[in-house]
Scaffold this motif. Structure first.
Motif, PDB file in Angstrom:
ATOM      1  N   PRO A   1      -6.073   2.063  -1.321  1.00  0.00           N
ATOM      2  CA  PRO A   1      -6.302   0.230  -1.686  1.00  0.00           C
ATOM      3  C   PRO A   1      -4.963  -0.412  -0.810  1.00  0.00           C
ATOM      4  O   PRO A   1      -3.555  -0.183  -1.114  1.00  0.00           O
ATOM      5  N   ASP A   2      -4.859  -1.585  -0.844  1.00  0.00           N
ATOM      6  CA  ASP A   2      -4.038  -2.895  -0.883  1.00  0.00           C
ATOM      7  C   ASP A   2      -3.741  -3.270  -2.149  1.00  0.00           C
ATOM      8  O   ASP A   2      -4.770  -3.688  -3.301  1.00  0.00           O
TER       9      ASP A   2
ATOM     10  N   THR B   1       1.618  -1.632   0.357  1.00  0.00           N
ATOM     11  CA  THR B   1      -0.046   0.160  -0.246  1.00  0.00           C
ATOM     12  C   THR B   1       0.548   1.168   0.137  1.00  0.00           C
ATOM     13  O   THR B   1       2.461   0.969   0.053  1.00  0.00           O
ATOM     14  N   ILE B   2       0.455   2.657  -0.286  1.00  0.00           N
ATOM     15  CA  ILE B   2       1.473   3.800   0.187  1.00  0.00           C
ATOM     16  C   ILE B   2       0.585   4.870   1.667  1.00  0.00           C
ATOM     17  O   ILE B   2       0.091   4.436   1.789  1.00  0.00           O
ATOM     18  N   TRP B   3       2.366   4.757   2.334  1.00  0.00           N
ATOM     19  CA  TRP B   3       2.163   5.297   3.624  1.00  0.00           C
ATOM     20  C   TRP B   3       2.962   6.814   3.319  1.00  0.00           C
ATOM     21  O   TRP B   3       3.693   6.718   2.522  1.00  0.00           O
ATOM     22  N   ASN B   4       2.375   7.516   3.788  1.00  0.00           N
ATOM     23  CA  ASN B   4       2.554   9.028   3.477  1.00  0.00           C
ATOM     24  C   ASN B   4       3.805   9.307   5.101  1.00  0.00           C
ATOM     25  O   ASN B   4       3.345   9.496   5.530  1.00  0.00           O
TER      26      ASN B   4
ATOM     27  N   VAL C   1       6.497   3.474  -1.137  1.00  0.00           N
ATOM     28  CA  VAL C   1       5.014   1.994  -1.645  1.00  0.00           C
ATOM     29  C   VAL C   1       5.964   1.236  -0.002  1.00  0.00           C
ATOM     30  O   VAL C   1       6.730   1.007   0.292  1.00  0.00           O
ATOM     31  N   ILE C   2       5.017   0.503   0.451  1.00  0.00           N
ATOM     32  CA  ILE C   2       5.346   0.438   1.944  1.00  0.00           C
ATOM     33  C   ILE C   2       4.991  -1.637   1.635  1.00  0.00           C
ATOM     34  O   ILE C   2       4.047  -1.792   0.963  1.00  0.00           O
ATOM     35  N   LYS C   3       5.124  -2.454   1.981  1.00  0.00           N
ATOM     36  CA  LYS C   3       4.958  -4.029   2.257  1.00  0.00           C
ATOM     37  C   LYS C   3       4.238  -4.091   3.669  1.00  0.00           C
ATOM     38  O   LYS C   3       4.818  -4.161   5.036  1.00  0.00           O
TER      39      LYS C   3
ATOM     40  N   GLU D   1       2.268  10.279   8.342  1.00  0.00           N
ATOM     41  CA  GLU D   1       2.763   9.019   9.136  1.00  0.00           C
ATOM     42  C   GLU D   1       1.294   8.156   8.971  1.00  0.00           C
ATOM     43  O   GLU D   1       0.851   7.390  10.073  1.00  0.00           O
ATOM     44  N   CYS D   2       1.060   8.199   7.712  1.00  0.00           N
ATOM     45  CA  CYS D   2      -0.797   7.123   7.609  1.00  0.00           C
ATOM     46  C   CYS D   2      -0.487   6.245   6.621  1.00  0.00           C
ATOM     47  O   CYS D   2      -0.127   6.873   5.283  1.00  0.00           O
ATOM     48  N   VAL D   3      -1.588   5.663   6.170  1.00  0.00           N
ATOM     49  CA  VAL D   3      -1.887   5.862   5.104  1.00  0.00           C
ATOM     50  C   VAL D   3      -3.156   5.988   4.871  1.00  0.00           C
ATOM     51  O   VAL D   3      -4.394   5.892   5.795  1.00  0.00           O
TER      52      VAL D   3
END
Length: 67
Positions: free
Chosen positions: A36-37, A22-25, A59-61, A29-31
């Motif tokens: 979406p995943d 997903t995408i992390w800001n 992008v984070i896992k 400090e949040c999605v």
């Protein structure tokens, strides 16, 4: 191997897990809600380029363990 360590090893082997991207800001400090995943890093990156594109987003896992 001690009995306690064997117990822990057995416990973790029995866990099932799900891995999504997903995408992390990084600034907030949040999605963000509604993000979406994705099954692959490439799908997440393509979505990010079209919908977010902020330099502060990455992008984070995300791995979820199901007990």
């Amino acid at each position: 191997m001690s009995r306690d360590l064997k117990h822990l090893k057995d416990f973790f082997q029995d866990l099932t897990h799900t891995t999504k991207f997903t995408i992390w800001n990084e600034i907030d400090e949040c999605v963000y809600e509604g993000t979406p995943d994705f099954d692959t890093r490439e799908e997440a990156k393509a979505w990010w380029e079209k919908n977010d594109g902020r330099p502060s987003s990455v992008v984070i896992k995300r791995t979820t363990f199901n007990c």
